[in-house]
Motif scaffolding. Structure first.
Motif, PDB file in Angstrom:
ATOM      1  N   THR A   2     -61.856 -49.625-101.114  1.00 43.43           N
ATOM      2  CA  THR A   2     -62.479 -48.402-101.594  1.00 43.43           C
ATOM      3  C   THR A   2     -61.854 -47.049-101.322  1.00 43.43           C
ATOM      4  O   THR A   2     -61.171 -46.783-101.399  1.00 43.43           O
ATOM      5  N   ASP A   3     -62.584 -46.080-102.723  1.00 45.23           N
ATOM      6  CA  ASP A   3     -61.957 -45.229-103.327  1.00 45.23           C
ATOM      7  C   ASP A   3     -61.961 -44.181-102.636  1.00 45.23           C
ATOM      8  O   ASP A   3     -60.934 -43.001-101.818  1.00 45.23           O
ATOM      9  N   ALA A   4     -63.163 -44.594-101.810  1.00 51.75           N
ATOM     10  CA  ALA A   4     -64.031 -43.024-100.660  1.00 51.75           C
ATOM     11  C   ALA A   4     -63.312 -43.712 -99.701  1.00 51.75           C
ATOM     12  O   ALA A   4     -62.443 -42.007 -99.239  1.00 51.75           O
ATOM     13  N   ALA A   5     -62.352 -45.034 -99.048  1.00 54.08           N
ATOM     14  CA  ALA A   5     -61.527 -45.379 -98.240  1.00 54.08           C
ATOM     15  C   ALA A   5     -59.541 -44.662 -98.572  1.00 54.08           C
ATOM     16  O   ALA A   5     -59.635 -44.192 -97.706  1.00 54.08           O
ATOM     17  N   HIS A  54     -61.274 -30.525-101.467  1.00 54.54           N
ATOM     18  CA  HIS A  54     -61.120 -32.263-100.966  1.00 54.54           C
ATOM     19  C   HIS A  54     -62.387 -32.579-101.875  1.00 54.54           C
ATOM     20  O   HIS A  54     -63.732 -32.043-101.699  1.00 54.54           O
ATOM     21  N   ILE A  55     -62.662 -33.111-103.775  1.00 55.61           N
ATOM     22  CA  ILE A  55     -63.827 -33.405-104.426  1.00 55.61           C
ATOM     23  C   ILE A  55     -64.446 -34.769-103.338  1.00 55.61           C
ATOM     24  O   ILE A  55     -64.048 -35.646-104.197  1.00 55.61           O
ATOM     25  N   ALA A  56     -64.718 -34.168-102.728  1.00 55.46           N
ATOM     26  CA  ALA A  56     -65.263 -35.456-101.802  1.00 55.46           C
ATOM     27  C   ALA A  56     -67.018 -35.988-102.818  1.00 55.46           C
ATOM     28  O   ALA A  56     -66.859 -37.285-102.795  1.00 55.46           O
ATOM     29  N   TYR A  57     -67.116 -35.268-103.432  1.00 55.76           N
ATOM     30  CA  TYR A  57     -68.531 -35.697-104.350  1.00 55.76           C
ATOM     31  C   TYR A  57     -68.911 -34.770-105.785  1.00 55.76           C
ATOM     32  O   TYR A  57     -69.161 -34.059-106.130  1.00 55.76           O
ATOM     33  N   PHE A  58     -68.757 -35.654-106.575  1.00 47.63           N
ATOM     34  CA  PHE A  58     -68.691 -35.093-108.225  1.00 47.63           C
ATOM     35  C   PHE A  58     -68.562 -36.267-108.642  1.00 47.63           C
ATOM     36  O   PHE A  58     -67.742 -36.705-110.084  1.00 47.63           O
ATOM     37  N   PRO A  59     -69.946 -36.772-108.846  1.00 51.59           N
ATOM     38  CA  PRO A  59     -70.253 -37.951-109.903  1.00 51.59           C
ATOM     39  C   PRO A  59     -70.151 -37.448-111.692  1.00 51.59           C
ATOM     40  O   PRO A  59     -69.822 -38.894-111.551  1.00 51.59           O
ATOM     41  N   GLU A  60     -70.150 -36.791-111.966  1.00 54.29           N
ATOM     42  CA  GLU A  60     -69.320 -36.289-113.271  1.00 54.29           C
ATOM     43  C   GLU A  60     -68.227 -36.359-113.623  1.00 54.29           C
ATOM     44  O   GLU A  60     -67.487 -36.445-114.813  1.00 54.29           O
ATOM     45  N   ALA A  61     -67.029 -36.383-112.658  1.00 57.63           N
ATOM     46  CA  ALA A  61     -66.125 -36.663-113.193  1.00 57.63           C
ATOM     47  C   ALA A  61     -65.411 -37.728-112.155  1.00 57.63           C
ATOM     48  O   ALA A  61     -64.020 -37.748-112.808  1.00 57.63           O
ATOM     49  N   THR A  62     -65.674 -38.598-110.711  1.00 56.40           N
ATOM     50  CA  THR A  62     -65.562 -39.543-110.587  1.00 56.40           C
ATOM     51  C   THR A  62     -66.501 -40.347-109.381  1.00 56.40           C
ATOM     52  O   THR A  62     -67.681 -39.750-109.111  1.00 56.40           O
ATOM     53  N   ARG A  63     -66.234 -41.610-109.344  1.00 58.28           N
ATOM     54  CA  ARG A  63     -66.521 -42.552-108.885  1.00 58.28           C
ATOM     55  C   ARG A  63     -66.460 -42.366-107.546  1.00 58.28           C
ATOM     56  O   ARG A  63     -67.328 -43.103-106.063  1.00 58.28           O
ATOM     57  N   ALA A  64     -65.456 -41.725-106.442  1.00 56.13           N
ATOM     58  CA  ALA A  64     -65.964 -41.526-105.500  1.00 56.13           C
ATOM     59  C   ALA A  64     -66.363 -40.863-104.971  1.00 56.13           C
ATOM     60  O   ALA A  64     -66.654 -39.798-105.470  1.00 56.13           O
TER      61      ALA A  64
END
Length: 278
Positions: A2-5, A54-64
């Motif tokens: 996954t992206d997060a992984a 580290h952009i960890a959570y930003f739904p506007e920019a990434t699904r990760a």
């Protein structure tokens, strides 16, 4: 994988001697997304920001999505539902530093106009089945519900001020954001004072700087996008607006815009609505 992984694996393989980048999360509540878009519009600075955090959570920019806790959270939007109340407490619990961005997050936003209205009536008119809705009677800033470490004003926030807040966080210092009025910005730009020269109503004397005096530069009065400055004399401004020919209803309306829920503007509008400008 996954992206997060993938992100997690990349950080782990960077080497034990490499300091971990602070994790940044960007959250949305009731808002138009304009302040989040300001982050993405930091075109020249965005790559440097991405390298530093580290952009960890930003739904506007990434699904990760990378799980918290987060060293820095930027929060856009106001609290308008019971679910919002629960979620902001969860975000606060997993955020080291929490910064609210924009008029919605710092003053309730334009949706705070509901604070003077009958929300049940709105629901019955707009929705076929209002009984399915779960909403609050008020729109309130984030600071009304949790501790906030710093507030960044504007509708939307100013790109330069946003970068300054991020730089200050990364360097462990207080952001250098002005608290004086828009009038100072007008003087610095050599603008003619629109109320004095043209009789144009203007909220500049009570509004915090940050926009570069955009509206007065083009001959229009300030609309108060950045909310009240640190020593806003709304009583004096109310008298001036009345002298310029504005009715009480019009004065109430100019205070009740983007920052209607800001305490100084709220108190001023309530006072005028009760006949205080007559």
């Amino acid at each position: 994988m996954t992206d997060a992984a993938t992100h997690t694996h990349a950080d782990a393989s960077a080497g034990a001697d490499t300091p971990a980048r602070p994790k940044l999360a960007v959250w949305k509540f009731a808002s138009c997304d304009g302040c989040q878009l300001t982050i993405l519009n930091c075109e020249d600075e965005l790559l440097s920001i991405a390298e530093a955090v580290h952009i960890a959570y930003f739904p506007e920019a990434t699904r990760a999505v990378v799980e918290g806790p987060y060293e820095l959270s930027l929060v856009e939007g106001s609290i308008t539902t019971p679910e919002d109340v629960e979620r902001i407490h969860e975000i606060r619990a997993q955020s080291g530093t929490l910064v609210t961005i924009g008029a919605c997050a710092t003053a309730g936003g334009i949706q705070a106009l509901r604070n003077w209205a009958d929300v049940d009536e709105f629901r019955s008119i707009v929705y076929a089945h209002p009984e399915y809705l779960s909403t609050l009677d008020t729109s309130t800033p984030i600071a009304s519900h949790v501790d906030v470490d710093y507030e960044l004003r504007g509708c939307p926030v100013d790109k330069g001020q946003l970068v300054e807040v991020l730089a200050a966080f990364l360097n462990g210092r207080k952001p250098r954001i002005p608290t004086y009025s828009v009038c100072v910005e007008c003087k610095l730009k050599g603008n003619v004072c629109v109320p004095v020269a043209h009789g144009t109503p203007c909220l500049g004397p009570v509004t915090q700087a940050g926009c570069g005096a955009l509206c007065p530069t083009y001959g229009r009065g300030c609309y108060g996008c950045f909310g009240p400055q640190d020593s806003a004399n709304t009583d004096s401004l109310t008298r001036q607006l009345a002298e310029l020919g504005m009715s009480n209803d019009d004065i109430v309306r100019v205070y009740r815009t983007f920052n209607a829920g800001a305490p100084e503007f709220e108190a001023a509008s309530n006072k005028v609505a009760a006949g205080g400008a007559s």
